[in-house]
Enzyme design. Structure first.
Site, short mmCIF file in Angstrom:
data_model
loop_
_atom_site.label_atom_id
_atom_site.label_comp_id
_atom_site.label_asym_id
_atom_site.label_seq_id
_atom_site.Cartn_x
_atom_site.Cartn_y
_atom_site.Cartn_z
N HIS A 469 0.77 -1.03 -0.44
CA HIS A 469 -0.17 -0.28 0.39
C HIS A 469 0.96 1.04 -0.13
O HIS A 469 0.43 1.93 -0.44
CB HIS A 469 -1.10 -0.07 1.43
CG HIS A 469 -1.68 1.07 1.59
ND1 HIS A 469 -2.65 1.15 0.91
CD2 HIS A 469 -1.53 2.64 1.90
CE1 HIS A 469 -3.81 2.61 1.11
NE2 HIS A 469 -2.88 3.55 1.97
N GLU A 470 2.25 0.65 1.01
CA GLU A 470 3.20 2.69 0.65
C GLU A 470 3.36 2.62 -0.06
O GLU A 470 3.64 3.76 -0.15
CB GLU A 470 3.36 2.87 2.00
CG GLU A 470 2.84 2.84 3.40
CD GLU A 470 1.87 3.50 3.44
OE1 GLU A 470 1.63 4.94 3.27
OE2 GLU A 470 0.50 3.84 4.48
N HIS A 473 1.76 4.51 -2.69
CA HIS A 473 1.68 6.04 -3.06
C HIS A 473 3.56 6.58 -2.84
O HIS A 473 3.74 7.56 -3.83
CB HIS A 473 1.99 6.07 -1.27
CG HIS A 473 0.26 5.93 -0.18
ND1 HIS A 473 -0.53 6.89 -1.17
CD2 HIS A 473 -0.20 6.27 0.33
CE1 HIS A 473 -1.29 7.12 -0.97
NE2 HIS A 473 -1.36 5.60 0.73
N HIS A 476 3.72 6.85 -6.70
CA HIS A 476 2.82 8.09 -7.71
C HIS A 476 3.16 9.34 -7.00
O HIS A 476 3.23 10.35 -7.87
CB HIS A 476 1.66 8.21 -6.32
CG HIS A 476 0.35 8.77 -6.94
ND1 HIS A 476 -0.39 9.66 -6.22
CD2 HIS A 476 0.76 9.46 -7.47
CE1 HIS A 476 -1.28 10.19 -7.16
NE2 HIS A 476 -0.83 9.97 -8.04
#
Length: 680
Positions: A469-470, A473, A476
């Site tokens: 998940h991180e 990010h 991104h």
């Protein structure tokens, strides 16, 4: 370098902060000079006698503030990941000062007049898509900061902002203190009964780090306490640990956050009404995809009702299992994870003790990197002897498929008392081309339990999912390809920012990833296919609990931020009353109770916005289906569209248009319900 490295040019490799040369007392001088320099830059833009243009107003603002930005990024990354009493004292001191500096910028009448003029004449300025978006963001930010208010209202807005900054800092530090001060020391055979080797190893390492050699320590880090609640057969110690975990920020004394929350809610409501909104939630959501509290509540309730029904069914099963094992009392919150683990073993022949030896931290990191390579052609090379702020931090150079430098990725994976709880992505530097080509420096911060010296650090499946998940990010931020800092990387609507991260989680469960990277930490053998199949079969096990635990937080977050008159708010009573009205199952506690709900009260971040994870989940479930529909979860054409429209676009396009450009249509909520196993 000068006596203060924060005021000098950084000649370190990749222009990393020279962490070893920076001491806490350097920050105050750098903040003061940064604010003074920034004020001069802003005044020069506002006082420019030339007619406003995009370049002499908006672009100049984007080129300003280098010192304050660099100082703040370094400081707040350290205050979250590796703080100390000196940094905490300075954080309390600087919070209202920085808020005042921000208010003075965004309420500068002459500057706002220039921006308003550009906005009114935007159609005739010949702006490209990115310039138009950046202008729109500046106009919106100034309005939402109160630039258009009367002088007395502006003054009150400034006072509110400064006080909220102080409250948010105190809230965060109180939670950290409660977490750092607590340790459950295990010494006897009864204390450690039922605990698997991987947890004993991590608890021994935590004890050693606290000067308790030969004992075991359970901390309030989720990676420590959740496995303890799953496996400990000592019900009294489970209850003790669970109550400490859920009481963070609610303990009587200096770390009690309830009065801070009440004041925060009241001030946020006042600020919203000054700006013409009915509630703080209405103000906050006006600048998101959701737009209104009604739209948020409609989504949450569509999920809440089937989730509660499923959770009640799960509770009945757990209660029955407890009775068969001789526990005839009511199922309690500290029992849920324990009996749930037993039930999963019974129904799927699967438990974390069997699964965890195959989830080595290093291998899960490699799996996340491999996925990025397959999707986007990225490569990751670990670099030694670079400046780092803690010995556990690892640094990787990221290159694209043509071998060109993309940026740096820093991984800070282990829990420690100097780090706040949770997991997050941040940036020491964001990508932009406003003043030449600037590459990003991105950090992921986790709180995993560290294995004994010389032994592998092992993750639960939830831990592995958090890492993916991180890292979503992080990608991104790393893949951002824009000109202006305002819209770089994760600078997108709050309920869109979780799409790249939650979407990335899906690849963890794919057979190609698990079969190649889930290898036993002792034997090196890959996870057996039979175990892989059990993992897939059990994906939606306990989903009622997980959905209720999260959705309750999102609903209470909305409820407290739509209060018309929060005066005299009793935070604990409010939480209990609202949960009762919602029909919260008694054996389940909110994932984040209000007194330690940092997403909502340690700053504005996710305040009235915790629903964002579920809003984004509607999109991520639907977006991953786009890959599935091709028959290849790494389909190159779909991956290229994902890169173009989502991971590299930053905050350039409107989020809804962004999603439609990728998927060809709006997302469908059915994909979320199906992915959670809650579809009718």
């Amino acid at each position: 370098m000068t006596a203060n490295p924060l005021l000098a040019d950084w000649t370190t490799p990749y222009e990393l902060p020279p962490f070893g040369d920076i001491s806490p007392d350097h920050f105050r001088e750098a903040f003061d000079k940064g604010m003074a320099d920034g004020r001069q830059e802003i005044d020069a833009i506002a006082d420019n006698l030339e007619a406003p243009s995009f370049d002499n107003t908006i672009a100049e603002m984007e080129r300003s503030g280098d010192l304050i930005s660099r100082t703040a990024r370094t400081f707040y990354n350290l205050s979250g990941a590796h703080t100390n009493p000196d940094l905490q004292a300075l954080e309390r001191e600087m919070a209202p000062k920085l808020a005042k500096h921000s208010s003075e910028t965004f309420q500068n009448a002459k500057l706002y007049e220039r921006i308003a003029d550009l906005w009114a004449n935007r159609d005739g300025l010949g702006l490209d898509q990115e310039e138009a978006r950046v202008l729109e963001r500046y106009h919106s930010m100034f309005q939402r900061a109160g630039a258009g208010l009367e002088p007395d209202q502006k003054a009150r807005m400034g006072e509110i902002s400064q006080r909220l900054a102080t409250l948010g800092t105190r809230f965060s530090q109180n939670v950290l203190k409660d977490e750092a001060d607590y340790q459950l020391v295990l010494e006897t055979d009864a204390d450690i009964a039922g605990l698997p080797d991987f947890l004993l190893s991590a608890a021994a390492e935590a004890a050693t780090a606290r000067g308790l050699e030969g004992k075991y320590v359970i901390t309030l880090s989720r990676s420590s306490i959740e496995p303890f609640l799953q496996f400990s057969t000592n019900r009294a110690r489970r209850e003790e640990a669970f109550k400490a975990w859920t009481a963070r920020g609610e303990n009587p004394g200096e770390t009690d956050n309830r009065a801070l929350i009440a004041e925060t809610v009241s001030l946020r409501q006042e600020r919203a009404k000054l700006l013409g909104f009915d509630s703080f939630a209405a103000f906050k959501l006006d600048d998101t995809m959701a737009k209104t509290p009604e739209a948020v509540r409609e989504l949450l309730m569509r999920v809440w009702e089937p989730a509660v029904a499923r959770a009640n069914e799960e509770a009945d099963k757990l209660q029955a299992l407890a009775h068969t094992e001789g526990d005839n009392g009511d199922l309690q919150p500290w029992d849920w994870r324990f009996y749930s683990e037993k039930l999963r073993k019974a129904e799927f022949d699967l438990d974390d003790a069997e699964l965890k030896p195959y989830l080595q931290l290093d291998q899960v990191i490699a799996a996340a990197f491999h996925t990025a390579n397959r999707l986007f052609g990225l490569s990751f090379e670990e670099k030694q002897d670079l400046p780092i702020y803690h010995p556990d931090v690892r640094v990787f150079e990221v290159k694209n498929g043509q071998g060109k430098h993309v940026g740096l990725f820093m991984g800070d994976y282990f829990a420690r008392p100097s780090k706040r709880s949770g997991a997050w992505m941040s940036a020491f530097r964001s990508q932009h081309r406003c003043k030449g080509e600037v590459s990003p420096i991105i950090v992921n911060v986790m709180n995993f339990s560290k294995g004994k010296s010389g032994e592998a650090s092992l993750l639960t499946f939830d831990d592995a999912r958090t890492l993916f998940h991180e890292f979503g990010h992080a990608l991104h931020g790393l893949l951002s390809n824009v000109t202006y800092p305002m819209i770089s990387g994760t600078s997108v609507a709050r309920d869109f920012v979780e799409l790249p991260s939650q979407l990335y989680e899906h690849w963890l469960s794919e057979p190609e990833i698990l079969s190649n990277f889930a290898v036993h930490y002792k034997t090196g053998k890959p996870m057996p296919e039979s175990l892989l199949n059990k993992v897939k079969a059990a994906e939606n096990f306990n989903q009622g609990f997980a959905t209720v635990e999260y959705t309750a937080c999102a609903l209470i977050d909305q409820d407290i931020h739509t209060l018309d008159d929060p005066e005299g708010l009793d935070v604990s009573a409010f939480e209990q009353e609202r949960l009762k009205a919602l029909g919260m199952p008694k054996p389940i506690v909110m994932r984040h109770r209000l007194p330690h709900f940092a997403h909502a009260f340690a700053g504005d971040g996710y305040s009235a916005g915790y629903y964002s994870y579920m809003w984004s989940e509607v999109m991520d479930a639907d977006a991953f289906a786009a890959f599935k529909e091709t028959g290849d979860v790494f389909d190159p054409q779909t991956a290229h569209k994902l890169l173009t429209h989502i991971y590299s676009a930053g905050g350039l396009p409107d989020p809804a248009e962004t999603y439609r450009a990728f998927r060809g249509r709006d997302p469908k909520i059915n994909a979320l319900l199906e992915s959670r196993g809650l579809a009718a």
